[in-house]
Design an enzyme around this catalytic site. Structure first.
Site: not given
Ligand SMILES: NC(=O)C1=CN([C@@H]2O[C@H](COP(=O)(O)OP(=O)(O)OC[C@H]3O[C@@H](n4cnc5c(N)ncnc54)[C@H](OP(=O)(O)O)[C@@H]3O)[C@@H](O)[C@H]2O)C=CC1
Ligand SMILES: O=C(CO)[C@H](O)[C@H](O)COP(=O)(O)O
Length: 475
Positions: A13, A34, A76-77, A104, A130-131, A184, A187-188, A191-192, A289
């Protein structure tokens, strides 16, 4: 083929939307994921932006596609995957390349990563973004930690993709090593608290006053035009109005009442506790939560104790709606005051010089807690950058005085009716304790001295630091 100016790893995402945002701002970007099918799907759906994107199926191909010195965003994660990805990337990089962890991350992991890379020729940046999906695509808030010199090297691209508030970039360098990820995290945490307090007000309207999701949606919609104007209130109005396409039921009514959490709220609380800074509203929100996830235990407990039967002791009408709005506002001030106090202490302990007005500024747009309110915090901290607490700044002390009676009435009424309002009550308790010049810890000190000879300070400053507890005292 013309090389890319920047690379991005991780096309879920956040990464996919950030990549499109970067491409749209005229930057040529190489991308890698990946799972290669994700890269293919991303590229195929990129439309007109395809010409700015170089999809790569191997790390070697990816690194080769970027012009050195390479800025590489890793999105990534969080956690172990970031270390694995960095380890896989590192052998292919060369002098001056910058790895930017934009997920994060726990700031302590970020500090460890800085430490591991310090004797290499590579550079590291820990960057909070964030966003959510929309922010990543059209303008997130970006909180950068690392050397100022490394930030200068990526400032142009980062500010080009960040959100803007009245033309000002919602992107800034905040300090060395873990500063960006710490900010950050807080910030979260805020947010909580914000989300939990909104949910508690929703609970009062639903369970105490019998309002439907549609009715509550309209109330939040009205509040969004006033002092509570913010992204979280705006989306609350929207989610309450949404209907399940198959049944027509209000969406919130079909969603299980178990909240997920990925860690940032908990880390805020752990760090606040480590530093001895009270962050009671954030703590209450994290605990709420956790309690929400104990669905089976809650169902069993309700069978034993029954649902609350006391009526909500306030009559629905304009006065009550005003009290609810003001109560939420007062509690929100408490949560933000606590978050900023946590950052102020961390800034001292980690030697970051975190710029409070700048943090408030870059949160005004793009991020999940964005609001008009943050503009008021910006101006309060600009006028009083060293204020001990947001609530004692002139503008906010006036707001607290105005809104606190409503918070007190609402918390009292909810408690009477047996409705859980842990975050609202924590914010109220925080204000009440914070403004109490003579508290009750004198008794705790006496007890500690009684059972453990821990000693105490006297109000008269005299040099006798133990009580006359006599033979009853334990050693
Ligand atoms: N979603 C949100 O609203 C927000 C998320 N974040 C942070 O941004 C980051 C990305 O979030 P999001 O886009 O939601 O994705 P996810 O946290 O769901 O992570 C999925 C991504 O991580 C990759 N991945 C997982 N494990 C590995 C590994 N061991 N090696 C390489 N790549 C790996 C996946 O690849 P594959 O496709 O191969 O599985 C995929 O591209 C996270 O740290 C998250 O906490 C920050 C702000 C907002
Ligand atoms: O960083 C974020 C928003 O600012 C992500 O959406 C994060 O996943 C939110 O935290 P949680 O999943 O613990 O509710």
């Amino acid at each position: 083929m013309e090389k890319a100016e920047i690379g991005l790893i991780g096309l879920a995402v956040m990464g996919s939307n950030l990549a499109l945002n970067i491409a749209e701002k005229g930057n040529r970007i190489a991308v890698f994921n990946r799972t290669t099918s994700v890269t293919d799907e991303f590229y195929e759906s990129a439309g007109d932006l395809k010409k700015q994107i170089i999809p790569c199926r191997t790390i070697e191909e990816f690194v080769e596609a970027i012009r050195p010195p390479r800025p590489i965003i890793i999105m990534i994660k969080a956690g172990e995957p970031v270390d694995q990805q960095m380890a896989a990337l590192q052998p292919h990089l060369s002098k001056g390349d910058i790895m930017i962890d934009a997920g994060n991350a726990n700031f302590r992991d970020t500090m460890a990563r800085f430490d591991r890379l310090k004797d290499t020729e590579l550079t590291f940046i820990g960057m909070g973004v964030s966003g959510g999906e929309e922010g990543a695509r059209h303008g997130p808030s970006i909180m950068v930690g690392g050397t100022e010199e490394s930030y200068k090297r990526v400032e142009k691209v980062l500010t080009s993709i960040s959100a803007k508030y009245n033309g000002e970039d919602c992107c800034a360098w905040l300090g060395t090593d873990g500063a960006g990820h710490f900010v950050k995290t807080v910030h979260n945490g805020i947010e909580y608290a914000d989300m939990q307090m909104i949910a508690e007000i929703y609970g009062i309207l639903r369970d105490g006053l019998g309002k439907t999701a549609d009715e509550i949606s309209k109330i939040f919609g009205d509040w969004n035009k006033g002092r509570l104007n913010s992204y979280l209130i705006e989306i609350t109005e929207k989610v309450l109005a949404a209907k399940d396409p198959t049944t027509g039921t209000a969406m919130p009514d079909i969603i299980l009442d178990k909240a997920g959490q990925k860690g940032t709220g908990k880390w805020s609380v752990i760090e606040a506790q480590n530093m001895g800074i009270p962050a009671t509203a954030i703590e209450a929100a994290v605990a709420a939560r956790s309690l929400s996830s104990m669905k089976e235990q809650r169902e069993a407990a309700e069978k034993i104790f029954g649902a609350p039967t006391n009526e909500f002791p306030m009559t629905f009408g304009a006065d009550l709606l005003n009290d609810l709005e003001m109560a939420l506002f007062a509690a929100k001030i408490g949560a933000y005051a606590q978050g900023f106090a946590v950052m102020a202490e961390a800034s001292r302990q980690f030697d970051w010089s975190l710029p409070m007005p700048v943090i408030a500024k870059i949160w005004r747009a793009g991020c999940i807690i964005r609001s008009q309110f943050l503009d008021e915090i910006t101006s309060a901290f600009t006028k009083a950058p060293d204020a001990a607490n947001l609530v004692v700044t002139p503008a906010f002390s006036d707001m607290v005085k105005e809104s606190l009676p409503s918070l007190r009435r609402i918390v009292s009424a909810a408690v009477t009716a047996g409705l859980p309002v842990p975050a609202l009550a924590s914010a109220l308790g925080y204000f009440d304790a914070y403004r109490q010049a003579r508290g009750t810890a004198n008794l705790i000190q006496a007890q500690r001295d009684f059972f453990g000879a821990h000693g105490f300070d006297r109000v008269d400053g005299k040099d006798i630091h133990h009580g006359p507890w006599g033979s009853g005292a334990q050693g």
